[in-house]
Design a protein around this motif. Structure first.
Motif, short mmCIF file in Angstrom:
data_model
loop_
_atom_site.label_atom_id
_atom_site.label_comp_id
_atom_site.label_asym_id
_atom_site.label_seq_id
_atom_site.Cartn_x
_atom_site.Cartn_y
_atom_site.Cartn_z
N CYS A 136 0.84 -1.19 0.00
CA CYS A 136 0.00 0.00 0.00
C CYS A 136 0.88 1.24 0.00
CB CYS A 136 -0.93 0.00 1.22
SG CYS A 136 -1.94 1.48 1.39
N THR A 137 0.61 2.16 -0.90
CA THR A 137 1.40 3.39 -0.97
C THR A 137 1.06 4.36 0.15
OG1 THR A 137 -0.24 4.34 -2.49
CG2 THR A 137 1.65 3.21 -3.46
N GLU A 138 -0.03 4.12 0.87
CA GLU A 138 -0.42 5.02 1.96
C GLU A 138 0.20 4.61 3.28
OE1 GLU A 138 -2.11 7.79 1.78
OE2 GLU A 138 -2.44 7.66 -0.37
N CYS A 139 0.16 3.32 3.60
CA CYS A 139 0.65 2.87 4.92
C CYS A 139 1.82 1.91 4.83
CB CYS A 139 -0.48 2.22 5.71
SG CYS A 139 -1.12 0.68 4.97
N GLY A 140 2.14 1.37 3.64
CA GLY A 140 3.27 0.46 3.50
C GLY A 140 2.95 -0.99 3.80
N ASN A 141 1.69 -1.32 4.05
CA ASN A 141 1.32 -2.70 4.35
C ASN A 141 1.50 -3.59 3.12
OD1 ASN A 141 0.03 -4.84 5.98
ND2 ASN A 141 -1.62 -4.62 4.47
N GLU A 142 2.13 -4.75 3.30
CA GLU A 142 2.37 -5.69 2.21
C GLU A 142 1.33 -6.80 2.21
OE1 GLU A 142 6.31 -7.19 2.26
OE2 GLU A 142 7.27 -5.24 1.93
N THR A 143 0.87 -7.16 1.03
CA THR A 143 -0.11 -8.23 0.86
C THR A 143 0.37 -9.18 -0.22
OG1 THR A 143 -1.35 -6.91 -0.74
CG2 THR A 143 -2.03 -6.74 1.56
N PRO A 144 -0.04 -10.46 -0.15
CA PRO A 144 0.42 -11.42 -1.16
C PRO A 144 -0.24 -11.25 -2.51
CG PRO A 144 -1.09 -12.46 0.39
CD PRO A 144 -0.82 -11.09 0.92
N LYS A 145 -1.37 -10.55 -2.58
CA LYS A 145 -2.05 -10.35 -3.85
C LYS A 145 -2.69 -8.97 -3.89
CE LYS A 145 -6.29 -12.59 -2.22
NZ LYS A 145 -7.29 -13.66 -2.47
N TRP A 146 -3.10 -8.58 -5.08
CA TRP A 146 -3.66 -7.25 -5.24
C TRP A 146 -5.08 -7.20 -4.70
CZ3 TRP A 146 -7.85 -4.98 -7.56
CH2 TRP A 146 -7.80 -3.59 -7.70
N ALA A 147 -5.46 -6.04 -4.20
CA ALA A 147 -6.82 -5.81 -3.71
C ALA A 147 -7.18 -4.36 -3.99
CB ALA A 147 -6.94 -6.11 -2.22
N GLY A 148 -8.46 -4.11 -4.15
CA GLY A 148 -8.89 -2.76 -4.42
C GLY A 148 -8.79 -1.85 -3.22
N ARG A 149 -8.83 -2.42 -2.01
CA ARG A 149 -8.78 -1.65 -0.78
C ARG A 149 -7.75 -2.25 0.16
NH1 ARG A 149 -13.87 -0.50 3.39
NH2 ARG A 149 -12.80 1.10 4.66
N CYS A 150 -6.95 -1.40 0.77
CA CYS A 150 -5.93 -1.89 1.69
C CYS A 150 -6.59 -2.42 2.96
CB CYS A 150 -4.95 -0.75 2.04
SG CYS A 150 -3.71 -1.21 3.27
N PRO A 151 -6.29 -3.66 3.37
CA PRO A 151 -6.91 -4.20 4.59
C PRO A 151 -6.40 -3.55 5.87
CG PRO A 151 -5.27 -5.73 3.73
CD PRO A 151 -5.40 -4.63 2.72
N ALA A 152 -5.28 -2.85 5.80
CA ALA A 152 -4.70 -2.25 7.00
C ALA A 152 -5.24 -0.85 7.26
CB ALA A 152 -3.17 -2.22 6.90
N CYS A 153 -5.18 0.03 6.26
CA CYS A 153 -5.60 1.42 6.47
C CYS A 153 -6.92 1.76 5.80
CB CYS A 153 -4.51 2.38 5.97
SG CYS A 153 -4.23 2.33 4.18
N GLY A 154 -7.42 0.89 4.93
CA GLY A 154 -8.71 1.13 4.30
C GLY A 154 -8.67 2.03 3.08
N ALA A 155 -7.48 2.40 2.59
CA ALA A 155 -7.38 3.29 1.43
C ALA A 155 -7.73 2.53 0.16
CB ALA A 155 -5.98 3.87 1.34
N TRP A 156 -8.42 3.21 -0.76
CA TRP A 156 -8.84 2.60 -2.02
C TRP A 156 -7.80 2.87 -3.11
CZ3 TRP A 156 -12.92 -0.64 -2.49
CH2 TRP A 156 -13.87 -0.65 -1.46
N ASN A 157 -7.60 1.88 -3.97
CA ASN A 157 -6.71 1.99 -5.14
C ASN A 157 -5.30 2.45 -4.76
OD1 ASN A 157 -8.87 1.28 -6.86
ND2 ASN A 157 -9.54 3.43 -6.97
N SER A 158 -4.81 1.97 -3.64
CA SER A 158 -3.48 2.36 -3.17
C SER A 158 -2.48 1.22 -3.20
CB SER A 158 -3.57 2.91 -1.74
OG SER A 158 -4.07 1.92 -0.85
N ILE A 159 -2.89 0.02 -3.60
CA ILE A 159 -1.99 -1.14 -3.61
C ILE A 159 -1.36 -1.27 -4.99
CG2 ILE A 159 -1.85 -3.65 -3.38
CD1 ILE A 159 -4.02 -3.55 -1.34
#
Length: 331
Positions: A9-32
């Motif tokens: 995520c470009t907003e909080c830096g949280n890493e995920t194994p796959k792409w998602a429309g919303r970051c599960p950590a900070c809730g930002a949209w289209n930031s992954i």
């Protein structure tokens, strides 16, 4: 060998194994976004080449923690009595609020007893010269550098050996070993880590200017605020002349102090506000004796103002003004 990719995520830096429309950590949209995960050459020595030895805490002296004045009383008060040698201070604020002016203006006082290196990734050396003349902060101990490459900045620090380093801004720096652009999560984290090691390893006091996002917080990963020693916010209305400096984090002092300054439009210089009570309280309000027109409350204390002498003091329930004897009641 298959290249491994990660999503962060470009907003909080949280890493995920796959792409998602919303970051599960900070809730930002289209930031992954997707990034290739590969070993990074950090330039640091391997662990085997460094001697690591614990030291008894009773054998550690505190005399090396030197505080020094920045030349601006409001900044010294917010920092807890002055800047600390070897500390890393992050100064954030909206564009055009006066962050660069604040940092350049303290160089005049710092240049009297230390060597200052001002690194700007947003202005050329000629522009810094013109602004220094306008602010009257020219000093023989003030060195300026217009550079955005982290490696070149560190080499310059090794050759010049400054006592104080000012970086404007952290979002413009980049490490050549990373593929991500300047201002990305990886770049901001890596550049801040390098500056933190510089401050702690060589005792250089580092001031870093950071941008803020539309929510008003420091742009970049949240870990940026955890890595530094102090987080200062320089706030105010761009169309007004008054600015407020407050501390959101301070490892060397309290965070319940603010500093008030005035930005003079003619020369873009910052001056201290001597009577901040008159600034924050309106003097044209006609109130009866002993009636309080404002209550300032935070988690530490409650304050009220006596309308006879305009003295602000701490109260619990009901008190009498120590200056004029009038009764001050909570609303």
């Amino acid at each position: 060998m298959k290249t491994k990719t990660v999503f962060y995520c470009t907003e909080c830096g949280n890493e995920t194994p796959k792409w998602a429309g919303r970051c599960p950590a900070c809730g930002a949209w289209n930031s992954i976004v997707e990034q290739t995960d590969k070993p990074v050459k950090s330039g640091r020595k391997p662990a085997s080449a460094r001697e690591v030895k614990p030291v008894p805490i009773m054998d550690i002296g505190t005399a090396d923690e030197i505080r020094f004045s920045t030349g601006m009383g409001e900044l010294d008060r917010v920092l807890g009595g002055g800047a600390v040698k070897g500390s890393l201070v992050l100064v954030g604020g909206a564009p055009g609020i006066g962050k660069s002016t604040l940092m350049l203006q303290i160089c005049k006082k710092l240049g009297e007893f230390s060597k200052v290196l001002y690194v700007s990734g947003e202005e050329s050396a000629h522009q810094l010269k013109l602004r220094a003349q306008r602010l009257d902060v020219e000093s023989e101990n003030l060195y300026v550098l217009s550079e955005t490459c982290l490696g070149n900045i560190l080499e310059c620090v090794q050759s010049e050996q400054p006592d104080v380093l000012i970086v404007d801004s952290i979002q413009t720096l980049y490490n050549e070993d990373l593929d991500s652009p300047a201002g990305g999560v990886g770049q901001v984290k890596d550049c801040t880590m390098a500056l933190m090691q510089l401050a702690k390893g060589q005792g250089v006091t580092v001031f870093v200017i950071g941008h803020v996002n539309k929510e008003g917080s420091i742009a970049g990963p949240k870990v940026l605020e955890h890595m530094v020693d102090c987080v200062l916010y320089f706030e105010g209305d761009q169309h007004m002349t008054y600015r407020i400096l407050r501390a959101a984090k301070n490892r060397f002092g309290a965070t319940n102090e603010i500093g008030v300054s005035c930005l003079v439009v003619g020369c873009d210089a910052l001056f201290l506000v001597r009577d901040d009570t008159a600034l924050l309280l309106s003097s044209d309000t006609n109130l009866d004796e002993g009636f309080s027109d404002i209550i300032l409350c935070d988690i530490f204390s409650v304050f009220t103002r006596c309308t006879d002498c305009c003295l602000i003091h701490q109260i619990l329930k009901v008190c009498t003004c120590e200056a004029c004897g009038s009764l001050c009641n909570l609303l």
